[in-house]
Design a protein around this motif. Structure first.
Motif, PDB file in Angstrom:
ATOM      1  N   PHE A 233      43.689  63.097  58.602  1.00  0.00           N
ATOM      2  CA  PHE A 233      42.768  62.184  59.267  1.00  0.00           C
ATOM      3  C   PHE A 233      41.304  62.563  59.049  1.00  0.00           C
ATOM      4  O   PHE A 233      40.514  61.749  58.578  1.00  0.00           O
ATOM      5  CB  PHE A 233      43.099  62.111  60.762  1.00  0.00           C
ATOM      6  CG  PHE A 233      44.392  61.384  61.032  1.00  0.00           C
ATOM      7  CD1 PHE A 233      44.405  60.026  61.295  1.00  0.00           C
ATOM      8  CD2 PHE A 233      45.607  62.069  61.005  1.00  0.00           C
ATOM      9  CE1 PHE A 233      45.598  59.360  61.527  1.00  0.00           C
ATOM     10  CE2 PHE A 233      46.801  61.401  61.237  1.00  0.00           C
ATOM     11  CZ  PHE A 233      46.796  60.045  61.497  1.00  0.00           C
ATOM     12  N   TRP A 234      40.938  63.791  59.395  1.00  0.00           N
ATOM     13  CA  TRP A 234      39.523  64.156  59.281  1.00  0.00           C
ATOM     14  C   TRP A 234      39.059  64.285  57.838  1.00  0.00           C
ATOM     15  O   TRP A 234      37.859  64.186  57.554  1.00  0.00           O
ATOM     16  CB  TRP A 234      39.253  65.448  60.047  1.00  0.00           C
ATOM     17  CG  TRP A 234      38.973  65.167  61.488  1.00  0.00           C
ATOM     18  CD1 TRP A 234      39.846  65.217  62.527  1.00  0.00           C
ATOM     19  CD2 TRP A 234      37.731  64.744  62.042  1.00  0.00           C
ATOM     20  NE1 TRP A 234      39.236  64.865  63.704  1.00  0.00           N
ATOM     21  CE2 TRP A 234      37.928  64.571  63.431  1.00  0.00           C
ATOM     22  CE3 TRP A 234      36.465  64.498  61.512  1.00  0.00           C
ATOM     23  CZ2 TRP A 234      36.907  64.155  64.283  1.00  0.00           C
ATOM     24  CZ3 TRP A 234      35.441  64.094  62.365  1.00  0.00           C
ATOM     25  CH2 TRP A 234      35.678  63.930  63.731  1.00  0.00           C
ATOM     26  N   ASN A 235      39.954  64.473  56.912  1.00  0.00           N
ATOM     27  CA  ASN A 235      39.570  64.480  55.498  1.00  0.00           C
ATOM     28  C   ASN A 235      39.547  63.079  54.904  1.00  0.00           C
ATOM     29  O   ASN A 235      39.320  62.911  53.700  1.00  0.00           O
ATOM     30  CB  ASN A 235      40.515  65.368  54.687  1.00  0.00           C
ATOM     31  CG  ASN A 235      40.171  66.834  54.818  1.00  0.00           C
ATOM     32  OD1 ASN A 235      39.046  67.187  55.187  1.00  0.00           O
ATOM     33  ND2 ASN A 235      41.117  67.706  54.524  1.00  0.00           N
ATOM     34  N   THR A 242      34.821  55.199  60.732  1.00  0.00           N
ATOM     35  CA  THR A 242      35.177  54.179  61.718  1.00  0.00           C
ATOM     36  C   THR A 242      35.063  54.688  63.144  1.00  0.00           C
ATOM     37  O   THR A 242      34.521  54.006  64.023  1.00  0.00           O
ATOM     38  CB  THR A 242      36.607  53.670  61.472  1.00  0.00           C
ATOM     39  OG1 THR A 242      36.695  53.138  60.145  1.00  0.00           O
ATOM     40  CG2 THR A 242      36.996  52.589  62.485  1.00  0.00           C
ATOM     41  N   TYR A 243      35.555  55.890  63.393  1.00  0.00           N
ATOM     42  CA  TYR A 243      35.657  56.364  64.775  1.00  0.00           C
ATOM     43  C   TYR A 243      34.628  57.417  65.158  1.00  0.00           C
ATOM     44  O   TYR A 243      34.388  57.626  66.359  1.00  0.00           O
ATOM     45  CB  TYR A 243      37.059  56.923  65.018  1.00  0.00           C
ATOM     46  CG  TYR A 243      38.143  55.894  64.797  1.00  0.00           C
ATOM     47  CD1 TYR A 243      38.237  54.759  65.599  1.00  0.00           C
ATOM     48  CD2 TYR A 243      39.062  56.042  63.762  1.00  0.00           C
ATOM     49  CE1 TYR A 243      39.216  53.810  65.387  1.00  0.00           C
ATOM     50  CE2 TYR A 243      40.056  55.093  63.545  1.00  0.00           C
ATOM     51  CZ  TYR A 243      40.124  53.978  64.354  1.00  0.00           C
ATOM     52  OH  TYR A 243      41.101  53.038  64.138  1.00  0.00           O
ATOM     53  N   PHE A 244      34.016  58.086  64.173  1.00  0.00           N
ATOM     54  CA  PHE A 244      33.122  59.201  64.501  1.00  0.00           C
ATOM     55  C   PHE A 244      31.809  59.148  63.738  1.00  0.00           C
ATOM     56  O   PHE A 244      31.155  60.173  63.543  1.00  0.00           O
ATOM     57  CB  PHE A 244      33.845  60.536  64.257  1.00  0.00           C
ATOM     58  CG  PHE A 244      35.026  60.718  65.161  1.00  0.00           C
ATOM     59  CD1 PHE A 244      34.871  61.154  66.465  1.00  0.00           C
ATOM     60  CD2 PHE A 244      36.299  60.393  64.720  1.00  0.00           C
ATOM     61  CE1 PHE A 244      35.953  61.278  67.308  1.00  0.00           C
ATOM     62  CE2 PHE A 244      37.397  60.514  65.556  1.00  0.00           C
ATOM     63  CZ  PHE A 244      37.229  60.961  66.859  1.00  0.00           C
ATOM     64  N   ASN A 245      31.424  57.944  63.318  1.00  0.00           N
ATOM     65  CA  ASN A 245      30.117  57.722  62.707  1.00  0.00           C
ATOM     66  C   ASN A 245      29.858  58.653  61.520  1.00  0.00           C
ATOM     67  O   ASN A 245      28.729  59.078  61.267  1.00  0.00           O
ATOM     68  CB  ASN A 245      29.006  57.883  63.758  1.00  0.00           C
ATOM     69  CG  ASN A 245      27.708  57.243  63.326  1.00  0.00           C
ATOM     70  OD1 ASN A 245      27.706  56.260  62.582  1.00  0.00           O
ATOM     71  ND2 ASN A 245      26.580  57.781  63.780  1.00  0.00           N
ATOM     72  N   GLY A 246      30.938  59.001  60.819  1.00  0.00           N
ATOM     73  CA  GLY A 246      30.799  59.787  59.603  1.00  0.00           C
ATOM     74  C   GLY A 246      30.536  61.262  59.799  1.00  0.00           C
ATOM     75  O   GLY A 246      30.188  61.964  58.838  1.00  0.00           O
ATOM     76  N   GLN A 247      30.694  61.779  61.016  1.00  0.00           N
ATOM     77  CA  GLN A 247      30.397  63.193  61.235  1.00  0.00           C
ATOM     78  C   GLN A 247      31.379  64.081  60.478  1.00  0.00           C
ATOM     79  O   GLN A 247      32.484  63.672  60.131  1.00  0.00           O
ATOM     80  CB  GLN A 247      30.414  63.535  62.718  1.00  0.00           C
ATOM     81  CG  GLN A 247      31.778  63.572  63.365  1.00  0.00           C
ATOM     82  CD  GLN A 247      31.682  63.920  64.845  1.00  0.00           C
ATOM     83  OE1 GLN A 247      31.096  63.192  65.635  1.00  0.00           O
ATOM     84  NE2 GLN A 247      32.261  65.037  65.225  1.00  0.00           N
ATOM     85  N   LEU A 248      30.959  65.313  60.220  1.00  0.00           N
ATOM     86  CA  LEU A 248      31.777  66.253  59.461  1.00  0.00           C
ATOM     87  C   LEU A 248      33.002  66.675  60.267  1.00  0.00           C
ATOM     88  O   LEU A 248      32.984  66.653  61.503  1.00  0.00           O
ATOM     89  CB  LEU A 248      30.950  67.481  59.091  1.00  0.00           C
ATOM     90  CG  LEU A 248      29.780  67.230  58.135  1.00  0.00           C
ATOM     91  CD1 LEU A 248      28.986  68.514  57.939  1.00  0.00           C
ATOM     92  CD2 LEU A 248      30.269  66.691  56.796  1.00  0.00           C
ATOM     93  N   PRO A 249      34.082  67.078  59.581  1.00  0.00           N
ATOM     94  CA  PRO A 249      35.286  67.519  60.294  1.00  0.00           C
ATOM     95  C   PRO A 249      35.012  68.737  61.162  1.00  0.00           C
ATOM     96  O   PRO A 249      34.110  69.533  60.881  1.00  0.00           O
ATOM     97  CB  PRO A 249      36.258  67.873  59.157  1.00  0.00           C
ATOM     98  CG  PRO A 249      35.773  67.110  57.974  1.00  0.00           C
ATOM     99  CD  PRO A 249      34.286  67.072  58.114  1.00  0.00           C
ATOM    100  N   PRO A 250      35.756  68.908  62.267  1.00  0.00           N
ATOM    101  CA  PRO A 250      35.636  70.129  63.080  1.00  0.00           C
ATOM    102  C   PRO A 250      35.863  71.360  62.211  1.00  0.00           C
ATOM    103  O   PRO A 250      36.649  71.336  61.264  1.00  0.00           O
ATOM    104  CB  PRO A 250      36.750  69.955  64.117  1.00  0.00           C
ATOM    105  CG  PRO A 250      36.979  68.483  64.193  1.00  0.00           C
ATOM    106  CD  PRO A 250      36.752  67.973  62.805  1.00  0.00           C
TER     107      PRO A 250
END
Length: 348
Positions: A233-235, A242-250
């Motif tokens: 998902f985060w990759n 869509t859900y996190f405004n393009g922020q980098l993965p944790p």
């Protein structure tokens, strides 16, 4: 925990090879494969902007009063396709009936294929027998009798192809120890389940027969499902955009854990240990159920942090668990040693 013979992706062995979780059990079970959906989609269908996706009603306690939810999504909900991996979609057993016929002299194995539940009269979802409201559609379960259903999780583990319907699941990762897949009845944009494939553990209570081994098992499940979430998902750029405004993965699985809730239900609706990994945001209807108290219920949902803290107490939490052991006995003993369920549940 010794590895299985072969790999989980292939159906080569029989139930006699599944490793025992409890010291006093003889080896009983398996190595095999689950079927998977060919497109690997999560349960939420893609919708065109403005499309109405559900109109649902929730009866309130037999009073004749109902709340109706009418939801419309204004933006598309993307499919997050699973990462490719080596796989074999062949099943070892064509059907549950074939499996049961082969093991008709083994009631201990056949028992693993049953769940004790209440089946919702409205949406047909099997719910835990202790629930008063369906956690899928919100309908009352007050007048629903307890019954038994086929255990889908153990069917996946045994490589059984179908029961009353085809047993298919969207696999996100699988190994000799674990199977991780999209929850078919997802409540959020990323809702994963992970089950152990080398041991049979009916529910979380049985972890306390051997707290050290139980802790190791749960830690492994948590690490695997966290890695699967990051990889699948985060990759994925679409998910992040869509859900996190393009922020980098944790940066770590620990940081990822702050974005949702992980835990186990008791009593479960499927009797094989499984960790639910519910990454925010919740879908609108299920957020409404959460606000109404129908999700993450007190003394039914057990945060993974609580389970691990209780198991970390070691022999002080060792119990001779059996079918009728009350979950309150485990909660009370953990509280006596400084691990308070209410504190963990309120933070989940």
């Amino acid at each position: 925990m010794a590895p299985l013979r072969g790999t989980f992706k292939r159906s080569h062995t029989t139930p006699e090879h599944l490793l025992p979780f409890f010291p006093d059990e003889r080896p009983t079970l398996l190595n095999s494969s689950a079927q998977f959906s060919t497109d690997g989609r999560i349960g939420l269908p893609s919708q065109k902007p403005g499309t109405e996706i559900c109109t649902r009603g929730m009866e309130l306690g037999g009073t004749g009063v109902a709340t109706v939810y009418m939801l419309g999504i204004k933006a598309a909900t993307p499919h997050i396709r699973r990462k490719s991996y080596a796989q074999d979609d062949k099943v070892r057993w064509e059907s549950l009936q074939a499996f049961r016929s082969a093991y008709e002299q083994r009631p201990d194995i056949l028992k693993q294929l049953q769940n004790k539940v209440k089946v919702c009269a409205s949406c047909k979802k099997p719910c835990a027998f202790s629930q008063e409201v369906c956690n899928s559609c919100g309908a009352s379960l007050t007048d629903v009798d307890v019954s038994f259903t086929d255990n889908l999780l153990m069917s996946f583990v045994y490589g059984i192809g179908k029961g009353n319907f085809p047993f298919k699941v969207s696999i996100r990762s699988c190994s000799e120890q674990y199977l991780c897949f999209d929850d078919p009845l997802c409540v959020s944009v990323c809702h994963l389940n992970i089950v152990p494939t080398s041991v049979y553990v009916p529910d979380l209570r049985y972890l306390f027969r051997d707290p050290a081994r139980g802790k190791s098992l749960v830690e492994g499940m948590l690490a695997e499902v966290g890695k699967t979430c990051l990889d699948n998902f985060w990759n994925d750029d679409t998910f992040r955009t869509t859900y996190f405004n393009g922020q980098l993965p944790p940066e770590s699985i620990h940081a990822l854990s702050q974005l949702g809730a992980s835990g186990m239900n008791f009593p479960p609706s499927q009797y094989q240990l499984h960790l639910q990994y519910i990454h925010g945001p919740l879908l609108p209807f299920h957020y409404a159920l959460f606000i109404d108290g129908s999700h993450f219920q007190y003394m039914r949902f057990f945060p993974v942090e609580y389970i691990l803290a209780a198991l970390s107490l070691g022999d002080r939490m060792k119990l001779e668990v059996h079918e009728h052991t009350a979950i309150g006995e485990i909660v009370d003993r953990a509280r006596l040693h400084g691990v308070d369920y209410e504190q963990y549940w309120s933070r989940a």
